[in-house]
Scaffold this motif. Structure first.
Motif, PDB file in Angstrom:
ATOM      1  N   THR A 163       0.842  -1.185   0.000  1.00  0.00           N
ATOM      2  CA  THR A 163       0.000   0.000   0.000  1.00  0.00           C
ATOM      3  C   THR A 163       0.883   1.243   0.000  1.00  0.00           C
ATOM      4  O   THR A 163       2.105   1.146   0.117  1.00  0.00           O
ATOM      5  N   ALA A 164       0.254   2.412  -0.145  1.00  0.00           N
ATOM      6  CA  ALA A 164       1.016   3.651  -0.310  1.00  0.00           C
ATOM      7  C   ALA A 164       0.783   4.616   0.844  1.00  0.00           C
ATOM      8  O   ALA A 164      -0.319   4.709   1.389  1.00  0.00           O
ATOM      9  N   THR A 165       1.838   5.357   1.190  1.00  0.00           N
ATOM     10  CA  THR A 165       1.756   6.415   2.200  1.00  0.00           C
ATOM     11  C   THR A 165       2.384   7.688   1.652  1.00  0.00           C
ATOM     12  O   THR A 165       3.150   7.655   0.683  1.00  0.00           O
ATOM     13  N   ASP A 166       2.065   8.821   2.304  1.00  0.00           N
ATOM     14  CA  ASP A 166       2.674  10.080   1.888  1.00  0.00           C
ATOM     15  C   ASP A 166       3.957  10.328   2.670  1.00  0.00           C
ATOM     16  O   ASP A 166       4.405   9.469   3.448  1.00  0.00           O
ATOM     17  N   ASP A 167       4.543  11.513   2.497  1.00  0.00           N
ATOM     18  CA  ASP A 167       5.833  11.794   3.132  1.00  0.00           C
ATOM     19  C   ASP A 167       5.731  11.959   4.644  1.00  0.00           C
ATOM     20  O   ASP A 167       6.751  12.056   5.329  1.00  0.00           O
ATOM     21  N   PRO A 177       6.386   4.614   0.470  1.00  0.00           N
ATOM     22  CA  PRO A 177       6.035   5.894  -0.154  1.00  0.00           C
ATOM     23  C   PRO A 177       5.375   5.695  -1.516  1.00  0.00           C
ATOM     24  O   PRO A 177       5.873   4.939  -2.351  1.00  0.00           O
ATOM     25  N   GLY A 178       4.237   6.365  -1.717  1.00  0.00           N
ATOM     26  CA  GLY A 178       3.533   6.231  -2.990  1.00  0.00           C
ATOM     27  C   GLY A 178       2.677   7.438  -3.321  1.00  0.00           C
ATOM     28  O   GLY A 178       1.826   7.364  -4.203  1.00  0.00           O
ATOM     29  N   VAL A 179       2.904   8.543  -2.625  1.00  0.00           N
ATOM     30  CA  VAL A 179       2.127   9.761  -2.848  1.00  0.00           C
ATOM     31  C   VAL A 179       3.061  10.880  -3.308  1.00  0.00           C
ATOM     32  O   VAL A 179       4.080  11.149  -2.671  1.00  0.00           O
ATOM     33  N   ASN A 180       2.697  11.493  -4.429  1.00  0.00           N
ATOM     34  CA  ASN A 180       3.468  12.622  -4.960  1.00  0.00           C
ATOM     35  C   ASN A 180       4.909  12.217  -5.274  1.00  0.00           C
ATOM     36  O   ASN A 180       5.864  12.928  -4.944  1.00  0.00           O
TER      37      ASN A 180
END
Length: 429
Positions: free
Chosen positions: A336-340, A359-362
């Motif tokens: 899955t993805a998370t932001d910084d 990490p997978g956001v922006n």
């Protein structure tokens, strides 16, 4: 003096609901200071029961209409994920020999030497009864020694921003988590199953990339594959990849048409897995998602048995979405993805099958055609776990033991222990 109950009628009530509530307000009249009721208690109860019954029936009808509309929408959507006139059989060679003796002949059969199977593709009308054929074949071979299913289709997120090279957005992969000092020099062998790649992009200058195409398209889509591969081996300082010296074996599986957009078929995925097994990779990055498929599950189980780890995107259907495949298979690591700031990506799937977050956001990555853009999604988180796993596989070659190390080192950022949002936690190298 008489007091009455005033009922506020909201604009979003159904018309008949408004009428029923007005009747209810007119019927219920209270008496103050010793005056009698204008209706008997029984009459009021009867009217209230009638009104409630009307409201209940209307609500049920509306819910059923909404449910049917949703089902029709899902059927329409799912029909684009299945080639209903194309079914598949996969088994070992001796099973096909038995089927041939019983009169089952297949026109198109491919040898999957890496996986140890044969794959037959069969054209049939949309009305074809797959279940009956499956049971018939099982009766012939005396058990479930073959996998039979439709040719399901899979999709991947496509970057939706366009920014010039000098208008940088997002964060470079190495800005999002601490990487070990040896990562830049490791010669990892990583498999990628994705779209085509824009090999002319400057960030791939000097990169070790071997490609093989599994679709009959001279100009297949290349946005998503370019993005994923650049996160791993991009050499441009503005978006330096996680492992620039890694050797990439990229299977190009995505086709494209006006009706379905970009998609990968079960056939292309299985043939890609077969090729990657023979290429000597330690980890396979699968940044795509779709429905379950019997053949794909069996192929991935065989990949795992051969000591190769498959890592896939958990999906971008939202917190209430159903599990997505191949990530939800036990033999695959679901990312899955998370932001910084370590917060879950708002569109990420959740569920017991989620294994780890990254990490997978922006995420800043190469754009096919030149320059860089930023994208978000579980697809872009997969390369982080892929690289971390490939690095650990150099010292711990058995996938299960390696995963124990990977999960133990993760930062637990959700509920204590494994949870449905972050799995075992946030990736740490």
């Amino acid at each position: 003096m008489m007091n009455s109950i005033k009922l506020s009628l909201q604009a979003n009530y159904f018309p008949s609901t408004r009428r029923a509530l007005m009747r209810l307000g007119a019927a219920v009249v209270f008496v103050v200071s010793g005056h009698c009721l204008s209706l008997s208690a029984q009459e009021v109860e009867d009217q209230v029961s009638e009104i409630v019954s009307e409201l209940t029936e209307e609500r049920i009808e509306q819910v059923m209409e909404d449910l049917l509309a949703d089902i029709e929408s899902r059927i329409s959507e799912d029909s684009l994920r299945i080639q209903t006139d194309h079914w598949l059989v996969m088994a070992e060679a001796d099973v096909f020999a038995e089927l041939e003796e019983e009169g089952y002949l297949f026109e198109t059969v491919s040898e999957l030497d890496g996986l140890g199977f044969l794959l037959a593709e069969v054209a049939a009308p949309a009305s074809f009864d797959l279940s009956a054929t499956r049971e018939g074949i099982y009766d012939v071979i005396g058990g479930k020694r073959a996998d039979i299913d439709l040719n399901h289709l899979y999709t991947a997120g496509v970057p939706n921003e366009t920014k010039g090279q000098f208008d940088l957005v997002g964060m470079a992969p190495r800005e999002l988590l601490s990487t070990p000092t040896d990562l830049s020099d490791l010669n990892l062998r990583i498999g990628i199953i994705d779209s085509s790649i824009d090999r002319t992009h400057s960030t791939f200058a000097g990169a070790l990339i071997t490609t093989k195409r599994f679709v009959e398209n001279n100009a297949p889509p290349n946005l998503h594959g370019t993005a994923i591969v650049s996160i791993i081996v991009g050499s441009d300082p503005m978006a330096l990849g996680l492992a620039p010296k890694a050797e990439i074996f990229a299977a190009e599986v995505f086709d494209e048409n006006k009706e379905q957009g970009e998609f990968a078929s079960t056939v292309s995925l299985i043939k890609a897995l077969n090729w990657l097994v023979t290429s000597g990779v330690s980890v396979i990055n699968i940044s795509l998602a779709g429905p379950p498929n019997r053949l794909l599950e069996t192929a991935l189980n065989r990949v795992r048995q051969k000591g190769i780890l498959a890592v896939a995107a958990a999906g971008n259907g939202g917190p209430m979405a159903q599990p997505m495949y191949p990530a939800a298979y036990p033999a695959v690591v679901a990312v899955t993805a998370t932001d910084d700031r370590g917060r879950a990506f708002r569109l990420a799937n959740r569920g017991e099958y989620v294994d780890i977050a990254a990490p997978g956001v922006n995420i800043r990555h190469a754009r096919a055609g030149g320059g860089f853009i930023a994208s978000s999604g579980t697809s872009y988180a997969v390369p982080f776990v892929t690289v971390a796993a490939a690095r650990l596989m150099q010292s711990t070659s058995e996938p299960t033991a390696m995963l124990d190390r990977l999960y133990t080192s993760a930062l637990d950022i959700g509920a204590p222990g494994r949870d449905q949002i972050y799995g075992y936690g946030q990736l740490r190298f």
